[in-house]
Each structure stands twice: as C-alpha cells, then as structure tokens.
Design a protein around this motif. Structure first.
Motif, PDB file in Angstrom:
ATOM      1  N   GLU A 277     -19.199  -4.910  42.641  1.00 10.80           N
ATOM      2  CA  GLU A 277     -19.461  -3.509  42.967  1.00 10.80           C
ATOM      3  C   GLU A 277     -19.515  -3.334  44.482  1.00 10.80           C
ATOM      4  O   GLU A 277     -20.110  -4.158  45.191  1.00 10.80           O
TER       5      GLU A 277
ATOM      6  N   GLU B  19     -25.449  -1.052  45.860  1.00  6.49           N
ATOM      7  CA  GLU B  19     -25.234  -1.406  44.462  1.00  6.49           C
ATOM      8  C   GLU B  19     -25.094  -2.914  44.307  1.00  6.49           C
ATOM      9  O   GLU B  19     -24.192  -3.528  44.863  1.00  6.49           O
TER      10      GLU B  19
ATOM     11  N   LYS C  99     -16.990  -2.357  34.754  1.00  7.07           N
ATOM     12  CA  LYS C  99     -17.774  -2.159  35.972  1.00  7.07           C
ATOM     13  C   LYS C  99     -19.122  -1.540  35.616  1.00  7.07           C
ATOM     14  O   LYS C  99     -19.451  -1.353  34.444  1.00  7.07           O
TER      15      LYS C  99
ATOM     16  N   LYS D  48     -20.458   1.068  38.300  1.00  6.36           N
ATOM     17  CA  LYS D  48     -20.283   2.370  38.933  1.00  6.36           C
ATOM     18  C   LYS D  48     -18.821   2.787  38.977  1.00  6.36           C
ATOM     19  O   LYS D  48     -17.921   1.965  38.840  1.00  6.36           O
TER      20      LYS D  48
ATOM     21  N   THR E 124     -16.816   2.067  32.413  1.00  2.00           N
ATOM     22  CA  THR E 124     -17.853   2.105  33.442  1.00  2.00           C
ATOM     23  C   THR E 124     -18.534   3.469  33.413  1.00  2.00           C
ATOM     24  O   THR E 124     -18.151   4.353  32.631  1.00  2.00           O
TER      25      THR E 124
END
Length: 371
Positions: free
Chosen positions: A8, A13, A72, A74, A92
C-alpha cells in the motif's frame, strides 16, 4: 489463478491485502500468490513468512500488479493507475462516489473492480465494511478525546468528567456499525452520549443495551441542531452504501457549535457528513473551521494496521477463495450480495448509487454477468 498483493502506498497506510495465513490457504487451493517485497513488513509480516506460506516475492509494484486478481486494502492511488488493465480483477476498498478521478481511471483501464464496501450479505449488511467500521467507530472516540485536549486545539474537556464535574457530551450521527461502536466506547468512558438515526430499530437496540444511559433521538433537523450545538464531540457515522454521505452539518450550524468542539467525520471516505470536511492524513489529521476542530482522516483504521489487517482478512478470505476458485462471473452469480460489490466492469459503472453520485449511466449488473 495468479493473485497479486502490492504494498500500500497511500499516506499513513500500513495494512496489507493478505497475511501469510491467508496466502497459505490460497496456495493450498492451487493458486499462485505473488506478494510485493516488504508489503507486510511494517506490521510484522516479513517476506520470509510469505515464502514459507507458499507465496512468491515480487521485487516491484509493477510485478505484483501483473496478476489476474489484485487484492489490496485501499483504492488505487494516482501512481498506480498505470498498472490497471483490461479484464484484471481488483478487489479492495474503492469509495468511488466522491472520487471521479479514480472512477475514470478504472473505466479507461476496463478492469473489473469489486469494492469491499458495497458487498452485502443475506440480511443486507456490509460484511467487508463492518470490521473496519468497528475499528473506526472505536477509534473515533479515542481521536476525539485526544483533540479535545487544550494543547491539541480542543475545549479542554475530559469526556468522562470527574466527581463534581459533568462529563463531556458526545453526539453520534448514525447508529450503524460505526455509530454503535462509537457509542460503546463513549459510554464506556462515562461521557453523556446522544445517538441520532432515522432507523428506529437501531435506536431501540441501543436503548435496550444501555437501558436509558444513552439518549436516542430520531433524525431530524431540530434534533441534529440541538444535539450538535451542545456537543463537545460530534462523530459523523452516517453511510449510504456506494453513495455520497448526506451533509448533516452545514456551515451555518457549525458556527453555532461551541468553540474548541471536535468533529470526527468518519464518513469522509464517502465525502463527509459535514459541509466543511475535507480529507486529512495521519501525518496532518486536523484543521479548524469556524473555531471547530475537524478530524477527517480518510483511512482511520490504518493507524492500527495490525488489528485492522487481521480483522479485514478474516472477512475477505472466503470471497477471495470464491473469486479465485470459480472465476469472478460465477462467484458473483452464485452470491447476489457479492455481486453488489461490482462497481466497475469493462469500462462501465455497475453500481446504481456510485453511478448516481458520479453523474454517470449505470450498466445493469445482470447484463454484465450474463454477457
């Protein structure tokens, strides 16, 4: 299926799409998992753990993105748009409603984008949003209490009060998952809590759980204005799945709030429920408008990434196994709630609320899945 897990790159994050235990399950099912080097190292999941679980380690983001299914946490950042490609599955959090730029990138690429936040279960709940909503709701009180302290710009109020001094007042706008968890923590520290929602069943549940210790109000202009004006801390916990959050606090109401009060706008991922809200980061989390401190961090659970990653992974793994094992069309045909997560496909928006928020035409999911 070839599954990629990039690191990320959003500011602040540290979560990761898959932990080694999940990788082990996927590899045991015959899938090829490729994890970008260092993707989980910041929360204790090093490359060696992924290798032991059966993954391959990708030396670069480009290599991790070169997969049939990308998992993922984000939404893709601008620097990642170039990695998107036609027929690629992206699973995601997307939060497309306030993000036209990202939506256009997904459409240009022609990828198949499934959003955690709009997947539903058999009872209409949001099972992949719920774990992070629980974290964000609990963190909202923690963050609000911190910024109520005078050195951090707040009124100088202790939420729990002390003997002989009234506790602080907390207003929670929305009694869904975020709101319920925020109420739990605020009531637990001894604050005077008011929960406002338009769903009487949710209010009844809170009333029964706290036996009158939490004030519950049906949502309406008068109720919101009265409670917000008195509050030391306001938590924005409203949600329209896939759509833009309603603006419940306009600038005129903000001006009536107490100086040094704090708003924690958890709804900022969907545009925020306060007119003056704008996304902030963990590195620079607050700003002041009309004398009111605004905390609008768009990835709040990223501050506790280990807890958040484990909670999210527990929820997402069955869906990832279904996507990889059946293929995306069959997995979505078999589960209408999972199909509700399909936000964009082959250059078309496929979620009605997202399309409405972006001012775009919505392609019926049934047609897409039938094609």
């Amino acid at each position: 299926m070839r599954i990629g897990v990039p690191a990320e790159i959003k500011s602040g994050e540290f979560r990761v799409g898959l932990v080694p235990a999940a990788v082990r399950e996927l590899c045991a099912a015959g899938h090829d998992v490729m994890v970008q080097s260092g993707a989980g190292s910041r929360i204790g999941f090093g490359d060696a753990g992924y290798l032991a679980a059966g993954a391959r380690i990708a030396a670069s983001a480009a290599e991790a993105w070169d997969a049939e299914l990308v998992v993922k946490v984000k939404e893709p950042q601008a620097a990642e748009f170039a990695f998107l490609k036609a027929e690629q599955l992206l699973f995601t959090y997307l939060h497309l409603a306030p993000d036209l730029r990202q939506a256009e990138a997904l459409l240009r690429a022609g990828c198949i984008a499934i959003a955690y936040e709009t997947v539903t279960d058999g009872e209409g709940r949001l099972p992949l949003l719920a774990p992070m909503s629980a974290v964000a709701g609990r963190m909202a009180v923690q963050a609000g209490a911190h910024f109520l302290e005078k050195p951090h710009g707040g009124r100088g109020v202790l939420l729990g009060g002390v003997p002989g001094v009234a506790p602080g007042r907390v207003t929670v706008l929305g009694a869904g998952t975020v709101g319920a968890h925020a109420v739990r923590i605020a009531a637990g520290v001894g604050a005077q809590v008011t929960a406002i929602d338009r769903n009487i069943k949710r209010l009844d549940m809170l009333d029964r759980e706290y036996q009158g210790r939490v004030r519950t109000l049906m949502a309406g202009t008068a109720a919101i204005e009265e409670s917000v004006c008195r509050a030391d801390l306001v938590i924005g916990a409203v949600l329209r799945p896939g759509g833009v959050a309603p603006k419940l606090i306009d600038r005129a109401l903000l001006k009536k709030m107490q100086g040094g009060a704090v708003i924690v706008d958890v709804a900022i991922d969907q545009g925020g429920c306060c007119e003056t809200s704008r996304p902030t980061t963990h590195a620079d989390p607050v700003f002041v408008e009309e004398g009111v401190v605004h905390y609008c961090v768009a990835n709040m659970p990223g501050a506790v990434p280990l807890t958040s990653t484990l909670a999210l992974g527990n929820a997402t793994l069955p869906y990832i196994l279904a996507l990889a094992g059946k293929g995306w069309k069959q997995a979505l045909r078999d589960d209408p709630g999972f199909a509700a997560g399909l936000n964009a496909c082959a250059g078309q928006i496929t979620h009605p609320a997202v399309a409405a928020a972006l001012g775009m035409t919505c392609a019926p999911r049934t047609d897409v899945l039938r094609a």
